[in-house]
Motif scaffolding. Structure first.
Motif, PDB file in Angstrom:
ATOM      1  N   MET A   1      29.262  56.204  50.350  1.00 24.78           N
ATOM      2  CA  MET A   1      29.543  56.618  49.469  1.00 24.78           C
ATOM      3  C   MET A   1      30.637  55.268  49.465  1.00 24.78           C
ATOM      4  SD  MET A   1      31.487  59.453  47.382  1.00 24.78           S
ATOM      5  CE  MET A   1      32.711  60.339  48.337  1.00 24.78           C
ATOM      6  N   ILE A   2      31.513  55.260  51.213  1.00 25.96           N
ATOM      7  CA  ILE A   2      32.911  54.601  51.511  1.00 25.96           C
ATOM      8  C   ILE A   2      32.518  53.422  51.636  1.00 25.96           C
ATOM      9  CG2 ILE A   2      34.199  54.502  53.964  1.00 25.96           C
ATOM     10  CD1 ILE A   2      33.890  57.569  54.211  1.00 25.96           C
ATOM     11  N   PHE A   3      31.376  53.054  52.056  1.00 22.72           N
ATOM     12  CA  PHE A   3      31.289  51.328  51.951  1.00 22.72           C
ATOM     13  C   PHE A   3      30.785  51.059  50.034  1.00 22.72           C
ATOM     14  CE2 PHE A   3      29.902  53.103  56.324  1.00 22.72           C
ATOM     15  CZ  PHE A   3      30.219  51.669  57.826  1.00 22.72           C
ATOM     16  N   ILE A   4      30.361  51.248  49.382  1.00 25.65           N
ATOM     17  CA  ILE A   4      30.175  51.067  47.894  1.00 25.65           C
ATOM     18  C   ILE A   4      31.692  50.894  48.320  1.00 25.65           C
ATOM     19  CG2 ILE A   4      29.269  52.124  46.634  1.00 25.65           C
ATOM     20  CD1 ILE A   4      27.038  53.629  47.671  1.00 25.65           C
ATOM     21  N   ALA A   5      32.319  52.107  48.297  1.00 30.99           N
ATOM     22  CA  ALA A   5      33.947  51.879  47.656  1.00 30.99           C
ATOM     23  C   ALA A   5      34.162  50.173  48.144  1.00 30.99           C
ATOM     24  CB  ALA A   5      34.747  52.509  48.500  1.00 30.99           C
ATOM     25  N   LEU A   6      34.370  50.157  49.535  1.00 32.41           N
ATOM     26  CA  LEU A   6      34.615  49.092  49.740  1.00 32.41           C
ATOM     27  C   LEU A   6      34.382  47.179  49.598  1.00 32.41           C
ATOM     28  CD1 LEU A   6      34.747  49.533  54.034  1.00 32.41           C
ATOM     29  CD2 LEU A   6      36.013  50.017  52.878  1.00 32.41           C
ATOM     30  N   VAL A   7      33.302  47.289  49.007  1.00 32.52           N
ATOM     31  CA  VAL A   7      32.582  46.343  48.240  1.00 32.52           C
ATOM     32  C   VAL A   7      33.122  46.290  46.963  1.00 32.52           C
ATOM     33  CG1 VAL A   7      29.820  45.869  47.143  1.00 32.52           C
ATOM     34  CG2 VAL A   7      30.105  46.495  49.471  1.00 32.52           C
ATOM     35  N   PHE A   8      32.968  47.921  46.387  1.00 31.97           N
ATOM     36  CA  PHE A   8      33.922  47.573  44.767  1.00 31.97           C
ATOM     37  C   PHE A   8      35.075  46.798  45.189  1.00 31.97           C
ATOM     38  CE2 PHE A   8      30.783  50.360  43.222  1.00 31.97           C
ATOM     39  CZ  PHE A   8      30.424  49.164  42.077  1.00 31.97           C
ATOM     40  N   ARG A   9      35.503  47.570  46.332  1.00 34.69           N
ATOM     41  CA  ARG A   9      37.603  46.904  46.448  1.00 34.69           C
ATOM     42  C   ARG A   9      37.191  45.620  47.079  1.00 34.69           C
ATOM     43  NH1 ARG A   9      39.756  50.290  51.198  1.00 34.69           N
ATOM     44  NH2 ARG A   9      40.206  51.892  49.555  1.00 34.69           N
ATOM     45  N   SER A  10      36.600  45.389  47.298  1.00 30.03           N
ATOM     46  CA  SER A  10      36.168  43.266  48.122  1.00 30.03           C
ATOM     47  C   SER A  10      35.733  42.656  46.768  1.00 30.03           C
ATOM     48  CB  SER A  10      35.641  43.069  48.990  1.00 30.03           C
ATOM     49  OG  SER A  10      35.122  43.502  50.147  1.00 30.03           O
ATOM     50  N   ILE A  11      35.308  43.295  45.727  1.00 29.10           N
ATOM     51  CA  ILE A  11      35.263  42.587  44.479  1.00 29.10           C
ATOM     52  C   ILE A  11      36.504  42.698  43.023  1.00 29.10           C
ATOM     53  CG2 ILE A  11      33.588  42.815  42.347  1.00 29.10           C
ATOM     54  CD1 ILE A  11      31.613  43.875  43.905  1.00 29.10           C
ATOM     55  N   GLY A  12      37.012  44.130  43.609  1.00 28.24           N
ATOM     56  CA  GLY A  12      38.278  43.811  43.181  1.00 28.24           C
ATOM     57  C   GLY A  12      39.663  42.590  43.761  1.00 28.24           C
ATOM     58  N   VAL A  13      39.571  42.540  44.674  1.00 30.43           N
ATOM     59  CA  VAL A  13      40.111  41.251  45.603  1.00 30.43           C
ATOM     60  C   VAL A  13      39.654  40.295  45.466  1.00 30.43           C
ATOM     61  CG1 VAL A  13      40.668  40.354  47.867  1.00 30.43           C
ATOM     62  CG2 VAL A  13      40.836  42.500  47.912  1.00 30.43           C
ATOM     63  N   LEU A  14      38.341  39.770  45.061  1.00 32.89           N
ATOM     64  CA  LEU A  14      38.119  38.568  44.905  1.00 32.89           C
ATOM     65  C   LEU A  14      38.019  38.202  43.222  1.00 32.89           C
ATOM     66  CD1 LEU A  14      34.550  38.262  46.434  1.00 32.89           C
ATOM     67  CD2 LEU A  14      36.678  36.960  46.501  1.00 32.89           C
ATOM     68  N   ILE A  15      37.959  39.253  42.277  1.00 31.96           N
ATOM     69  CA  ILE A  15      38.569  38.941  40.809  1.00 31.96           C
ATOM     70  C   ILE A  15      40.360  38.734  40.940  1.00 31.96           C
ATOM     71  CG2 ILE A  15      39.325  40.578  38.712  1.00 31.96           C
ATOM     72  CD1 ILE A  15      36.037  42.251  39.719  1.00 31.96           C
ATOM     73  N   CYS A  16      41.055  39.144  41.701  1.00 32.96           N
ATOM     74  CA  CYS A  16      42.225  39.467  41.334  1.00 32.96           C
ATOM     75  C   CYS A  16      42.707  37.589  42.118  1.00 32.96           C
ATOM     76  CB  CYS A  16      42.721  39.557  42.822  1.00 32.96           C
ATOM     77  SG  CYS A  16      43.627  41.680  41.671  1.00 32.96           S
ATOM     78  N   LEU A  17      42.336  37.315  42.407  1.00 31.65           N
ATOM     79  CA  LEU A  17      42.045  35.683  43.755  1.00 31.65           C
ATOM     80  C   LEU A  17      42.392  34.346  42.839  1.00 31.65           C
ATOM     81  CD1 LEU A  17      41.396  36.553  47.545  1.00 31.65           C
ATOM     82  CD2 LEU A  17      43.216  36.368  46.172  1.00 31.65           C
ATOM     83  N   PRO A  18      41.511  34.543  41.209  1.00 31.90           N
ATOM     84  CA  PRO A  18      41.164  33.134  41.078  1.00 31.90           C
ATOM     85  C   PRO A  18      42.583  32.261  41.246  1.00 31.90           C
ATOM     86  CG  PRO A  18      40.398  34.721  39.554  1.00 31.90           C
ATOM     87  CD  PRO A  18      40.952  35.460  41.070  1.00 31.90           C
ATOM     88  N   GLY A  19      43.535  32.497  40.780  1.00 24.54           N
ATOM     89  CA  GLY A  19      44.913  31.972  40.406  1.00 24.54           C
ATOM     90  C   GLY A  19      45.147  30.974  41.466  1.00 24.54           C
ATOM     91  N   THR A  20      44.935  31.721  43.124  1.00 26.21           N
ATOM     92  CA  THR A  20      45.745  31.151  43.573  1.00 26.21           C
ATOM     93  C   THR A  20      45.294  29.960  44.249  1.00 26.21           C
ATOM     94  OG1 THR A  20      44.337  32.292  45.094  1.00 26.21           O
ATOM     95  CG2 THR A  20      45.670  33.663  44.240  1.00 26.21           C
TER      96      THR A  20
END
Length: 97
Positions: A1-20
């Motif tokens: 469960m923790i590692f799945i949460a880390l995957v979603f957290r990583s995806i969230g970071v990628l979603i936030c970075l396109p305009g940088t």
């Protein structure tokens, strides 16, 4: 469960970075830097237990386990990868030179 949460957290970071202006290596470092998130787990992990819910002990245990797993992974990940993943300008800003 923790590692799945880390995957979603990583995806969230990628979603936030396109305009940088960050390159791929710097974006990867951002993902690594966001792995250790103990503040939220520590702050809300004990709430169900304090409220007297039956699941309180399990929620607190998972929160502590998440801290014990993600904090060292993130800290070691940042320590071992910053030289290879960050550009010189980013490194100088990060260490305050």
């Amino acid at each position: 469960m923790i590692f799945i949460a880390l995957v979603f957290r990583s995806i969230g970071v990628l979603i936030c970075l396109p305009g940088t202006n960050l390159n791929r290596k710097e974006k990867l470092f951002c993902i690594i830097a966001y792995l250790p998130k103990a503040t939220v787990q520590a702050a809300i992990g004990s709430v169900p237990l304090a409220m007297g819910l039956d699941c309180g002990q399990i929620v607190l245990s998972v929160a502590v386990l998440a801290i014990l797993i993600t904090a060292p992974i993130g800290a070691l990940g940042m320590d071992f990868t910053y030289k290879n993943l960050l550009s010189k300008d980013i490194k100088e800003k990060a260490i305050g030179s």
